[in-house]
Design an enzyme around this catalytic site. Structure first.
Site, PDB file in Angstrom:
ATOM      1  N   GLY A   1       0.775  -1.234   0.039  1.00 27.61           N
ATOM      2  CA  GLY A   1       0.001  -0.261   0.031  1.00 27.61           C
ATOM      3  C   GLY A   1       0.925   1.388   0.055  1.00 27.61           C
ATOM      4  O   GLY A   1       0.522   2.081   0.690  1.00 27.61           O
ATOM      5  N   ALA A   2       1.877   1.410  -0.977  1.00 27.22           N
ATOM      6  CA  ALA A   2       2.762   2.400  -0.777  1.00 27.22           C
ATOM      7  C   ALA A   2       2.418   3.385  -1.761  1.00 27.22           C
ATOM      8  O   ALA A   2       2.999   4.440  -2.095  1.00 27.22           O
ATOM      9  CB  ALA A   2       4.194   1.984  -0.968  1.00 27.22           C
TER      10      ALA A   2
ATOM     11  N   GLY B   1      -0.290   8.071   1.120  1.00 26.34           N
ATOM     12  CA  GLY B   1      -0.489   8.402   2.821  1.00 26.34           C
ATOM     13  C   GLY B   1       0.629   7.825   3.317  1.00 26.34           C
ATOM     14  O   GLY B   1       1.800   7.987   2.928  1.00 26.34           O
TER      15      GLY B   1
ATOM     16  N   GLY C   1       1.938   4.669   3.596  1.00 29.52           N
ATOM     17  CA  GLY C   1       2.671   3.659   2.823  1.00 29.52           C
ATOM     18  C   GLY C   1       3.656   4.426   1.977  1.00 29.52           C
ATOM     19  O   GLY C   1       5.049   4.099   1.797  1.00 29.52           O
TER      20      GLY C   1
ATOM     21  N   SER D   1      -3.420   0.528  14.502  1.00 36.88           N
ATOM     22  CA  SER D   1      -4.082   1.782  14.731  1.00 36.88           C
ATOM     23  C   SER D   1      -4.568   1.868  15.890  1.00 36.88           C
ATOM     24  O   SER D   1      -5.157   1.110  16.840  1.00 36.88           O
ATOM     25  CB  SER D   1      -5.448   1.912  13.698  1.00 36.88           C
ATOM     26  OG  SER D   1      -5.950   3.026  14.105  1.00 36.88           O
TER      27      SER D   1
ATOM     28  N   TYR E   1     -13.532  -1.105  11.496  1.00 36.03           N
ATOM     29  CA  TYR E   1     -12.178  -0.979  11.440  1.00 36.03           C
ATOM     30  C   TYR E   1     -11.387  -1.415  12.689  1.00 36.03           C
ATOM     31  O   TYR E   1     -10.462  -2.176  12.709  1.00 36.03           O
ATOM     32  CB  TYR E   1     -11.965   0.623  11.394  1.00 36.03           C
ATOM     33  CG  TYR E   1     -10.684   1.113  11.283  1.00 36.03           C
ATOM     34  CD1 TYR E   1     -10.037   1.023  10.037  1.00 36.03           C
ATOM     35  CD2 TYR E   1     -10.012   1.852  12.359  1.00 36.03           C
ATOM     36  CE1 TYR E   1      -8.585   1.329   9.959  1.00 36.03           C
ATOM     37  CE2 TYR E   1      -8.680   2.348  11.970  1.00 36.03           C
ATOM     38  CZ  TYR E   1      -8.247   2.022  10.897  1.00 36.03           C
ATOM     39  OH  TYR E   1      -6.914   2.473  10.583  1.00 36.03           O
TER      40      TYR E   1
HETATM   41  N1  LIG Z   1      -4.288   7.928   8.197  1.00 40.38           N
HETATM   42  C1  LIG Z   1      -4.104   7.750   9.619  1.00 40.38           C
HETATM   43  O1  LIG Z   1      -4.459   8.706  10.532  1.00 40.38           O
HETATM   44  C2  LIG Z   1      -4.208   6.377  10.050  1.00 40.38           C
HETATM   45  C3  LIG Z   1      -4.309   6.213  11.704  1.00 40.38           C
HETATM   46  C4  LIG Z   1      -4.012   4.886  12.025  1.00 40.38           C
HETATM   47  C5  LIG Z   1      -3.669   3.861  11.333  1.00 40.38           C
HETATM   48  N2  LIG Z   1      -3.607   3.999   9.809  1.00 40.38           N
HETATM   49  C6  LIG Z   1      -3.294   2.916   8.937  1.00 40.38           C
HETATM   50  O2  LIG Z   1      -2.448   3.207   8.045  1.00 40.38           O
HETATM   51  C7  LIG Z   1      -2.352   2.328   7.024  1.00 40.38           C
HETATM   52  C8  LIG Z   1      -2.452   3.284   5.499  1.00 40.38           C
HETATM   53  O3  LIG Z   1      -3.520   4.178   5.654  1.00 40.38           O
HETATM   54  P1  LIG Z   1      -3.587   5.413   5.067  1.00 40.38           P
HETATM   55  O4  LIG Z   1      -4.260   6.441   6.254  1.00 40.38           O
HETATM   56  O5  LIG Z   1      -2.072   5.754   4.488  1.00 40.38           O
HETATM   57  O6  LIG Z   1      -4.376   5.556   3.706  1.00 40.38           O
HETATM   58  P2  LIG Z   1      -4.434   5.722   2.444  1.00 40.38           P
HETATM   59  O7  LIG Z   1      -3.911   6.940   1.964  1.00 40.38           O
HETATM   60  O8  LIG Z   1      -5.864   5.401   1.612  1.00 40.38           O
HETATM   61  O9  LIG Z   1      -3.630   4.597   1.768  1.00 40.38           O
HETATM   62  C9  LIG Z   1      -3.797   3.126   1.864  1.00 40.38           C
HETATM   63  C10 LIG Z   1      -3.103   2.325   0.974  1.00 40.38           C
HETATM   64  O10 LIG Z   1      -3.801   1.109   0.995  1.00 40.38           O
HETATM   65  C11 LIG Z   1      -3.814   0.642  -0.241  1.00 40.38           C
HETATM   66  N3  LIG Z   1      -5.047  -0.269  -0.422  1.00 40.38           N
HETATM   67  C12 LIG Z   1      -6.322  -0.074  -0.080  1.00 40.38           C
HETATM   68  N4  LIG Z   1      -7.154  -1.147  -0.452  1.00 40.38           N
HETATM   69  C13 LIG Z   1      -6.271  -2.219  -1.120  1.00 40.38           C
HETATM   70  C14 LIG Z   1      -6.583  -3.319  -1.724  1.00 40.38           C
HETATM   71  N5  LIG Z   1      -7.922  -3.904  -1.633  1.00 40.38           N
HETATM   72  N6  LIG Z   1      -5.619  -3.984  -2.199  1.00 40.38           N
HETATM   73  C15 LIG Z   1      -4.283  -3.237  -2.218  1.00 40.38           C
HETATM   74  N7  LIG Z   1      -3.993  -1.924  -1.696  1.00 40.38           N
HETATM   75  C16 LIG Z   1      -5.104  -1.515  -1.080  1.00 40.38           C
HETATM   76  C17 LIG Z   1      -4.149   1.852  -1.125  1.00 40.38           C
HETATM   77  O11 LIG Z   1      -4.180   1.653  -2.479  1.00 40.38           O
HETATM   78  P3  LIG Z   1      -4.769   2.958  -3.656  1.00 40.38           P
HETATM   79  O12 LIG Z   1      -4.079   4.020  -3.711  1.00 40.38           O
HETATM   80  O13 LIG Z   1      -4.822   1.740  -4.676  1.00 40.38           O
HETATM   81  O14 LIG Z   1      -6.211   3.016  -3.068  1.00 40.38           O
HETATM   82  C18 LIG Z   1      -2.917   2.857  -0.160  1.00 40.38           C
HETATM   83  O15 LIG Z   1      -1.951   2.564  -1.110  1.00 40.38           O
HETATM   84  C19 LIG Z   1      -3.597   1.586   7.177  1.00 40.38           C
HETATM   85  O16 LIG Z   1      -3.423   0.357   7.700  1.00 40.38           O
HETATM   86  C20 LIG Z   1      -4.393   2.494   7.971  1.00 40.38           C
HETATM   87  O17 LIG Z   1      -5.406   1.742   8.901  1.00 40.38           O
HETATM   88  C21 LIG Z   1      -3.785   5.367   9.395  1.00 40.38           C
END
Ligand SMILES: NC(=O)c1ccc[n+]([C@@H]2O[C@H](COP(=O)([O-])OP(=O)(O)OC[C@H]3O[C@@H](n4cnc5c(N)ncnc54)[C@H](OP(=O)(O)O)[C@@H]3O)[C@@H](O)[C@H]2O)c1
Length: 324
Positions: A33-34, A37, A39, A161, A187
């Site tokens: 998921g790079a 955000g 990743g 998280s 979630y």
């Molecule tokens: N943002 C926060 O405040 C926060 C807080 C706590 C934990 N987290 C955790 O951080 C991690 C990354 O999330 P983020 O906040 O950076 O969100 P994000 O910007 O939406 O990034 C999510 C990544 O996961 C990929 N993804 C989603 N569904 C997928 C699937 N079915 N198959 C393959 N790849 C998939 C997305 O790909 P696409 O680009 O193709 O959509 C994207 O690369 C998650 O595990 C989230 O729970 C985030």
């Protein structure tokens, strides 16, 4: 004022975070998921630290743009493997490609994740958030584990998280067919299940040189949740994004867990960014964890795989330590 231990998470992300200047030249790191955000920031920081990267992403076009950009930052190679983690078959295929191409893996970072406001089912009937956030990462980790053990010392980092605190895990209703789906609890269920399996795997990996830890990557401004309806997107843009932080802090913190010499040998911990923290009580229930482990093995088809591994005298690591 010092908050009680169970509320300490409120203060931890405001604390001064640890960083490391340790380099990762020559290390091979897998990041899922790079494309956006957390990743993306993790991959960028690893590239700046000299690591070679294997990016596992579902959107090839976005991933190739990221690859081209990251290759400017570091001396090392960036490889892209396409996989949609809502399909466990694609998780298996991605792992097979990595195992075939890479005799050595130093770090695995399971970051892929999503948040749905409505119940969505994956093709195999599992609830989508549970499937992507927990089951896919569980399967991917397990399939890459023999190579990580061969490459030890190696580190596994589960991007988890503080949302695990929302709870929602009901092993009798994993597909939410008996309850009204609530996004935060869906979630929370996925992140709780993942944490419970982190403790299980940490125990099973003792003595292998492979560590596993979980991290809350900060409350950061990313695309998570933006797959939901326009009202939710408006709410997120208007009210959440202004108060959320730049995910560059996530990249720096995950890099600390992956690279810092003082993290060598540390396993089975939960970090709020770089501060070790006690998770919610329900995520520390080891009996529940053993049941989650078994169900996750069954649903991902790993159960028979494990039997074969346990029968192999050269690969005893996944035997339940209590039965050993
Ligand atoms: N943002 C926060 O405040 C926060 C807080 C706590 C934990 N987290 C955790 O951080 C991690 C990354 O999330 P983020 O906040 O950076 O969100 P994000 O910007 O939406 O990034 C999510 C990544 O996961 C990929 N993804 C989603 N569904 C997928 C699937 N079915 N198959 C393959 N790849 C998939 C997305 O790909 P696409 O680009 O193709 O959509 C994207 O690369 C998650 O595990 C989230 O729970 C985030």
């Amino acid at each position: 004022m010092k908050l009680p231990e169970e509320l300490q998470f409120i203060q931890n992300d405001r604390m001064v975070q640890k960083t490391t200047d340790a380099r990762m030249d020559g290390c091979v790191c897998v990041v899922t998921g790079a494309t956006s955000g957390v990743g993306y920031q993790v991959a960028k920081r690893l590239a700046l630290g000299g690591a070679s990267l294997i990016l596992v992403c579902r959107n090839l076009e976005k991933a190739m743009t990221v690859k081209a950009e990251l290759e400017k930052y570091g001396p090392a190679e960036v490889e892209v493997i396409q996989a949609d983690f809502s399909r466990l078959e694609e998780v298996r295929q991605a792992a097979e490609v990595i195992l075939a191409r890479h005799p050595r893996l130093d770090v695995l970072i399971n970051n892929t994740g999503l948040h749905n406001t409505h119940r969505v089912l994956a093709e195999n009937g599992m609830e989508m958030v549970f499937q992507v956030n927990h089951l896919a990462a569980f399967l991917f980790t397990r399939l890459l584990l023999p190579r990580l053990i061969e490459s030890a010392p190696a580190r596994i980092i589960q991007v988890n998280s503080e949302g695990h605190r929302f709870g929602g895990l009901d092993l009798n209703d994993l597909d939410w067919s008996r309850r009204r789906y609530r996004g935060l609890q869906g979630y929370g269920a996925s992140k709780t299940a993942q944490l419970l399996t982190v403790w299980e795997l940490a125990d099973r990996l003792k003595g292998t040189g492979v560590t596993i830890n979980a991290i809350h990557p900060g409350n950061v401004r990313t695309m998570i949740g933006m797959n939901n309806g326009s009202l939710y997107q408006w709410y997120q843009r208007t009210f959440l994004w202004p108060i959320l932080k730049d995910p560059v802090i996530s990249g720096e913190s995950v890099y600390y867990l992956a690279a810092a010499p003082e993290m060598a040998g540390v396993s089975g911990k939960f970090y709020n960014l770089t501060i070790e923290e006690k998770p919610a009580k329900h995520a520390l229930d080891r009996d529940l964890g053993k049941r989650v482990w078994e169900i996750s093995e069954q649903v991902t088809g790993l159960a028979s795989h494990t039997e074969k591994m346990e029968a192999d005298p050269n690969f005893p690591y996944l035997t339940n330590p209590e039965q050993a």
